[in-house]
Scaffold this motif. Structure first.
Motif, PDB file in Angstrom:
ATOM      1  N   ILE A  33     -14.612  76.359  -0.903  1.00 33.11           N
ATOM      2  CA  ILE A  33     -15.044  74.998  -0.548  1.00 33.11           C
ATOM      3  C   ILE A  33     -14.338  73.978  -1.436  1.00 33.11           C
ATOM      4  CG2 ILE A  33     -17.007  73.413  -0.576  1.00 33.11           C
ATOM      5  CD1 ILE A  33     -18.762  75.694   0.333  1.00 33.11           C
ATOM      6  N   VAL A  34     -14.303  74.257  -2.744  1.00 30.66           N
ATOM      7  CA  VAL A  34     -13.724  73.284  -3.681  1.00 30.66           C
ATOM      8  C   VAL A  34     -12.228  73.122  -3.444  1.00 30.66           C
ATOM      9  CG1 VAL A  34     -13.223  72.821  -6.103  1.00 30.66           C
ATOM     10  CG2 VAL A  34     -15.468  73.642  -5.434  1.00 30.66           C
ATOM     11  N   LEU A  35     -11.519  74.233  -3.311  1.00 34.90           N
ATOM     12  CA  LEU A  35     -10.064  74.151  -3.194  1.00 34.90           C
ATOM     13  C   LEU A  35      -9.638  73.535  -1.859  1.00 34.90           C
ATOM     14  CD1 LEU A  35      -7.885  74.736  -5.116  1.00 34.90           C
ATOM     15  CD2 LEU A  35      -7.660  77.025  -4.214  1.00 34.90           C
ATOM     16  N   ILE A  36     -10.332  73.903  -0.785  1.00 38.23           N
ATOM     17  CA  ILE A  36      -9.992  73.309   0.511  1.00 38.23           C
ATOM     18  C   ILE A  36     -10.314  71.819   0.493  1.00 38.23           C
ATOM     19  CG2 ILE A  36     -10.541  73.314   2.975  1.00 38.23           C
ATOM     20  CD1 ILE A  36     -10.955  76.357   2.720  1.00 38.23           C
ATOM     21  N   GLY A  37     -11.429  71.480  -0.154  1.00 36.29           N
ATOM     22  CA  GLY A  37     -11.786  70.068  -0.296  1.00 36.29           C
ATOM     23  C   GLY A  37     -10.747  69.325  -1.099  1.00 36.29           C
ATOM     24  N   SER A  38     -10.246  69.979  -2.141  1.00 34.80           N
ATOM     25  CA  SER A  38      -9.190  69.373  -2.948  1.00 34.80           C
ATOM     26  C   SER A  38      -7.960  69.084  -2.101  1.00 34.80           C
ATOM     27  CB  SER A  38      -8.869  70.321  -4.105  1.00 34.80           C
ATOM     28  OG  SER A  38      -7.608  70.061  -4.619  1.00 34.80           O
ATOM     29  N   GLY A  39      -7.662  70.009  -1.182  1.00 38.32           N
ATOM     30  CA  GLY A  39      -6.516  69.791  -0.308  1.00 38.32           C
ATOM     31  C   GLY A  39      -6.689  68.586   0.607  1.00 38.32           C
ATOM     32  N   MET A  40      -7.944  68.251   0.908  1.00 32.25           N
ATOM     33  CA  MET A  40      -8.194  67.109   1.784  1.00 32.25           C
ATOM     34  C   MET A  40      -7.620  65.817   1.206  1.00 32.25           C
ATOM     35  SD  MET A  40      -9.693  68.036   4.576  1.00 32.25           S
ATOM     36  CE  MET A  40     -10.322  66.526   5.286  1.00 32.25           C
ATOM     37  N   ILE A  41      -7.434  65.764  -0.125  1.00 31.92           N
ATOM     38  CA  ILE A  41      -6.832  64.575  -0.747  1.00 31.92           C
ATOM     39  C   ILE A  41      -5.503  64.255  -0.069  1.00 31.92           C
ATOM     40  CG2 ILE A  41      -5.845  63.647  -2.871  1.00 31.92           C
ATOM     41  CD1 ILE A  41      -7.822  65.423  -4.395  1.00 31.92           C
ATOM     42  N   TRP A  42      -4.713  65.304   0.167  1.00 37.82           N
ATOM     43  CA  TRP A  42      -3.413  65.088   0.814  1.00 37.82           C
ATOM     44  C   TRP A  42      -3.576  64.577   2.233  1.00 37.82           C
ATOM     45  CZ3 TRP A  42       1.216  64.633  -1.145  1.00 37.82           C
ATOM     46  CH2 TRP A  42       1.491  65.217  -2.381  1.00 37.82           C
ATOM     47  N   ASN A  43      -4.505  65.172   2.984  1.00 36.05           N
ATOM     48  CA  ASN A  43      -4.696  64.735   4.372  1.00 36.05           C
ATOM     49  C   ASN A  43      -5.098  63.270   4.421  1.00 36.05           C
ATOM     50  OD1 ASN A  43      -5.829  67.882   4.395  1.00 36.05           O
ATOM     51  ND2 ASN A  43      -4.450  67.325   6.054  1.00 36.05           N
ATOM     52  N   VAL A  44      -5.998  62.899   3.504  1.00 38.32           N
ATOM     53  CA  VAL A  44      -6.458  61.508   3.499  1.00 38.32           C
ATOM     54  C   VAL A  44      -5.320  60.583   3.066  1.00 38.32           C
ATOM     55  CG1 VAL A  44      -8.058  59.904   2.389  1.00 38.32           C
ATOM     56  CG2 VAL A  44      -8.861  62.128   3.163  1.00 38.32           C
ATOM     57  N   TYR A  45      -4.556  61.025   2.067  1.00 36.35           N
ATOM     58  CA  TYR A  45      -3.421  60.216   1.605  1.00 36.35           C
ATOM     59  C   TYR A  45      -2.433  59.971   2.736  1.00 36.35           C
ATOM     60  CZ  TYR A  45       1.350  59.767  -0.205  1.00 36.35           C
ATOM     61  OH  TYR A  45       2.650  59.399  -0.392  1.00 36.35           O
ATOM     62  N   PHE A  46      -2.000  61.054   3.406  1.00 34.60           N
ATOM     63  CA  PHE A  46      -1.046  60.913   4.518  1.00 34.60           C
ATOM     64  C   PHE A  46      -1.635  60.032   5.605  1.00 34.60           C
ATOM     65  CE2 PHE A  46       0.840  65.162   3.258  1.00 34.60           C
ATOM     66  CZ  PHE A  46       2.029  64.620   2.830  1.00 34.60           C
ATOM     67  N   GLY A  47      -2.896  60.304   5.943  1.00 31.97           N
ATOM     68  CA  GLY A  47      -3.529  59.599   7.050  1.00 31.97           C
ATOM     69  C   GLY A  47      -3.612  58.102   6.780  1.00 31.97           C
ATOM     70  N   ILE A  48      -4.145  57.735   5.612  1.00 37.85           N
ATOM     71  CA  ILE A  48      -4.357  56.309   5.335  1.00 37.85           C
ATOM     72  C   ILE A  48      -3.019  55.581   5.208  1.00 37.85           C
ATOM     73  CG2 ILE A  48      -5.205  54.675   3.614  1.00 37.85           C
ATOM     74  CD1 ILE A  48      -7.585  56.467   3.208  1.00 37.85           C
ATOM     75  N   CYS A  49      -2.091  56.144   4.437  1.00 34.38           N
ATOM     76  CA  CYS A  49      -0.812  55.448   4.237  1.00 34.38           C
ATOM     77  C   CYS A  49      -0.078  55.281   5.576  1.00 34.38           C
ATOM     78  CB  CYS A  49       0.069  56.213   3.269  1.00 34.38           C
ATOM     79  SG  CYS A  49      -0.555  56.179   1.600  1.00 34.38           S
ATOM     80  N   ALA A  50      -0.020  56.360   6.369  1.00 31.53           N
ATOM     81  CA  ALA A  50       0.704  56.264   7.646  1.00 31.53           C
ATOM     82  C   ALA A  50       0.010  55.283   8.582  1.00 31.53           C
ATOM     83  CB  ALA A  50       0.799  57.642   8.293  1.00 31.53           C
ATOM     84  N   LEU A  51      -1.314  55.272   8.543  1.00 33.81           N
ATOM     85  CA  LEU A  51      -2.065  54.395   9.440  1.00 33.81           C
ATOM     86  C   LEU A  51      -1.813  52.930   9.096  1.00 33.81           C
ATOM     87  CD1 LEU A  51      -3.967  55.106  11.736  1.00 33.81           C
ATOM     88  CD2 LEU A  51      -5.862  54.695  10.208  1.00 33.81           C
TER      89      LEU A  51
END
Lengths: 268, 294
Positions: A33-51
Motif C-alpha cells: 500500500i505504501v509503495l504503490i501510494g508513493s508511486g502515485m506522486i508521479w501520476n499526480v505530477y504528470f497529470g497536473i503538469c500536463a493538464l
C-alpha cells in the motif's frame, strides 16, 4: 518492521527519499500500500503538469483550428490529427528514442530522456490535442446570439474572446473536458512501460504494482490496491471539476445547466 | 532475397536498403503487423458479443444477473485499462491452471501458493511443458485476445446499454400492447433498432481498440513494438551483415505512420457507414441529410 516504519522508509521512495532498497521478500500488505501510494506522486505530477500546460495550448489550438488563416488552421488540424490518431504508447516510444538520438548531437537534450521531462512533454502535447479538439467543438457551438450581442455592445477582438466566447466555450466543453482529465491521469500509468527508464527504481504506481505482482506472482493484491488509489483520484478529479462546472454555469437557470456525465469509453 | 545481396558491405545505399528490408528478421517484423490485424479481427466480434451479453444482463429482471451486468459495465470506470491488461493476463493464467489442477491432480495436498510461488502439478501446466514452442505462443496470444475482449467487452457493454435505453420507450410499449413477451420485444423490437444509436459509440470504440493494440507488447506477445525495439537497436558488424546505428526512432516513426494511416482509413469508412445507416432515420443526423438533399 512495523507498518509505521514502512511508511517512514517508503512513503517518498518514488522521489528518491528514504530506504534505497525495495523490499525483496516477505512482502506485507502495508509495504504494498505504501509503495504503490508513493508511486502515485508521479501520476499526480504528470497529470497536473500536463493538464495545466495542456489547457493553455488546447485553447490556442482550438482558436487556431477555428481561425480563417489557412496556415494556422492546417497546422492546428495536423497537430491534433497526429496526436489523436496514433497510440500514446507509440508516441512515448518515439519521443524517447528521438530524444535519445538528439542527445548525440547536443547535451542540451540530456534532461529530455528522463521521464520527468520527456514523458511530460508527450503527455502535454497529447492532452493538448485531445482537449483542443473538444474546445474546437465547443467553439463551434457558441450560440450566434452571444457573439451578436457582444458586437452590439462594441466588444471586439481579444476583449470579445476573453469575456464572451471563451467562458461559453469552456462551459460547453467542460463535461467532455472532465472526462479528458480523468483519462489523462489514467494515461500517466503508461510512462514507465514505454521506454522511459525508472531511474533507481523510482517509478509510478503501476511500476510498483507490477514489481510486486512479478515478485509475489500474485496479481490479486497489488492491482486492486492500485485500482483503489485510482478510483479515489478519479473521485477527487470529478469533485474538483464539478466545482468549476458549477461556477461556469452559475448564471444559468438550474434546468439549463450542463451536467457532467462520466463517459468512460475513451482511451489513447 | 535478391541475388546481389551476397555481400552487403560493398553495396550502394539503394541496393543495401533493398537487401536490408527483405532480410528474414524484417520479414518477421512485417508478419507482426499481421498479428495486430489478427488480434483486431478476433477481438472486435468477441468483445462485441461480451458487450452484448453484459448489456443484456444489466437490463435483466433477475436481480443478481442485472447486478453482475452492472458491475461488469462499471468495472472499467475509474481504473486505468492498462491495469486490467496486466492483471487479467496473470489472473486468467493462474485461474485456468488452478482449475486444471483441481481436476487433474485431486490427490495433491500441498498448498498452491507457497510464499511467492504458484505451484500446480505438472499435468495442470498450461500449456504442458512438453508441448512445442508454437503452442506456448498460441496460448500467450489467446490469453491476450481474451484479456482484450474482456476489457473492451466492458466498454462495448457500456455503449450498448446506453443504446438500448435510447430506443424510444413508445416502441417497446407498442410491442407489449401487441402482446409480445419480454423476450420477443427484446429480440424483435429493441435489438434491431438500437444499432443506429450504438454506432457512434462503437466506432469510437473501434478507434480506441486500434490504438490499444500496441499494448500487446506488455502482455508478452512478440508484436510490432517488440520487433521495432529488437531490430532498431544498434547493430555491429560482428553479429550481422547489415550493421547500423540506433534506428529505433525510425522504426517507431514507421509505426506512428502506420497507426495514423490505419485510424484515418477507419475514420473515413466508419463515416460512410454512419451516413448510410442514418439515411431516413428519425434522428438529427438523418434530418440534416434530408435537408441537404432537398
Amino acid at each position: 518492521m512495523s507498518c509505521w516504519d514502512t511508511v517512514h522508509a517508503y512513503a517518498f521512495r518514488s522521489i528518491g527519499m528514504g530506504e534505497r532498497l525495495l523490499p525483496r521478500s516477505d512482502f506485507t500488505i502495508c509495504e504494498q500500500i505504501v509503495l504503490i501510494g508513493s508511486g502515485m506522486i508521479w501520476n499526480v505530477y504528470f497529470g497536473i503538469c500536463a493538464l495545466v500546460l495542456g489547457f493553455a495550448l488546447a485553447t490556442g489550438l482550438a482558436v487556431a483550428k477555428n481561425s480563417s488563416n489557412f496556415f494556422l488552421r492546417k497546422a492546428a488540424t495536423w497537430f491534433i490529427f497526429v496526436f489523436r490518431g496514433s497510440p500514446l504508447f507509440i508516441q512515448f516510444f518515439f519521443a524517447y528514442f528521438l530524444f535519445l538520438s538528439l542527445k548525440g548531437f547536443s547535451p542540451v537534450f540530456d534532461p529530455f530522456t528522463s521521464a520527468a521531462l520527456g514523458a511530460l512533454i508527450v503527455l502535454f502535447f497529447n492532452t493538448a490535442a485531445y482537449a483542443g479538439e473538444i474546445f474546437y467543438g465547443a467553439l463551434q457551438s457558441v450560440p450566434k446570439g452571444d457573439i451578436e450581442a457582444a458586437d452590439a455592445y462594441g466588444l471586439a477582438g481579444l476583449a470579445r474572446f476573453r469575456r464572451i466566447v471563451w467562458p461559453t466555450m469552456l462551459r460547453l466543453a467542460w463535461p467532455a473536458y472532465t472526462n479528458e482529465a480523468i483519462f489523462l491521469f489514467h494515461a500517466t500509468t503508461l510512462v514507465f512501460f514505454s521506454g522511459f527508464p525508472a531511474w533507481r527504481q523510482q517509478g509510478d504506481a503501476l511500476y510498483y504494482a507490477n514489481y510486486f505482482a512479478d515478485k509475489t506472482f500474485n496479481p490479486f493484491i497489488p492491482y486492486p490496491i492500485l485500482a483503489g488509489y485510482f478510483i479515489a483520484l478519479t473521485l477527487v478529479i470529478v469533485g474538483l471539476f464539478g466545482l468549476v462546472n458549477k461556477r461556469l454555469n452559475r448564471h444559468l437557470p438550474a434546468d439549463r445547466r450542463a451536467r457532467v456525465r462520466y463517459r468512460p469509453n475513451l482511451m489513447r | 532475397m535478391f541475388s546481389f545481396c551476397t555481400d552487403p558491405s560493398v553495396l550502394a545505399a539503394p541496393a543495401w536498403f533493398a537487401c536490408y528490408l527483405t532480410t528474414g528478421k524484417l520479414m518477421l517484423f512485417y508478419a507482426s503487423f499481421g498479428t495486430v490485424l489478427l488480434l483486431l479481427a478476433i477481438t472486435a466480434p468477441v468483445a462485441l458479443a461480451f458487450g452484448f451479453a453484459g448489456a443484456a444482463a444489466a437490463r435483466s429482471r433477475v436481480t443478481p444477473l442485472s447486478w453482475l451486468g452492472k458491475i461488469y459495465i462499471a468495472m472499467v470506470r475509474g481504473v486505468p485499462d492498462i491495469v486490467f491488461f496486466l492483471f487479467f493476463v496473470i489472473a486468467l493464467d493462474q485461474g485456468l491452471e488452478y482449475l486444471r489442477h483441481k481436476v487433474k491432480c485431486p490427490e495433491w495436498d500441498e498448498p498452491i501458493r507457497q510464499g511467492s510461488d504458484f505451484i500446480v502439478c505438472a499435468a495442470a501446466k498450461l500449456p504442458l511443458s512438453t508441448s512445442p514452442q508454437a503452442w506456448h505462443e498460441v496460448y500467450g496470444f489467446s490469453l491476450a485476445v481474451l484479456t482484450f475482449s474482456i476489457v473492451f467487452g466492458a466498454f462495448a457493454a457500456n455503449v450498448l446499454f446506453g443504446a438500448m435505453r435510447a430506443v424510444p420507450r413508445a416502441q417497446l410499449e407498442t410491442a407489449e400492447a401487441y402482446g409480445m413477451t419480454h423476450r420477443q420485444t427484446f429480440w424483435r423490437i429493441l435489438v434491431p433498432q438500437m444499432w443506429v444509436y450504438a454506432l457512434p459509440g462503437l466506432s469510437n470504440l473501434w478507434m480506441v481498440l486500434i490504438k490499444a493494440t500496441p499494448l500487446l507488447f506488455l502482455l508478452g506477445v512478440e508484436d510490432i513494438v517488440y520487433w521495432a525495439r529488437e531490430l532498431g537497436g544498434a547493430k555491429t558488424a560482428r553479429f550481422t551483415d547489415y550493421p547500423h546505428a540506433d534506428w529505433r526512432v525510425w522504426y517507431f516513426l514507421a509505426l506512428l505512420i502506420f497507426y495514423l494511416a490505419f485510424t484515418r482509413v477507419s475514420e473515413i469508412v466508419l463515416d460512410r457507414i454512419m451516413a448510410r445507416l442514418t439515411h431516413g432515420q428519425a434522428t438529427a443526423a438523418g434530418e440534416a441529410q434530408r435537408k441537404a438533399a432537398a
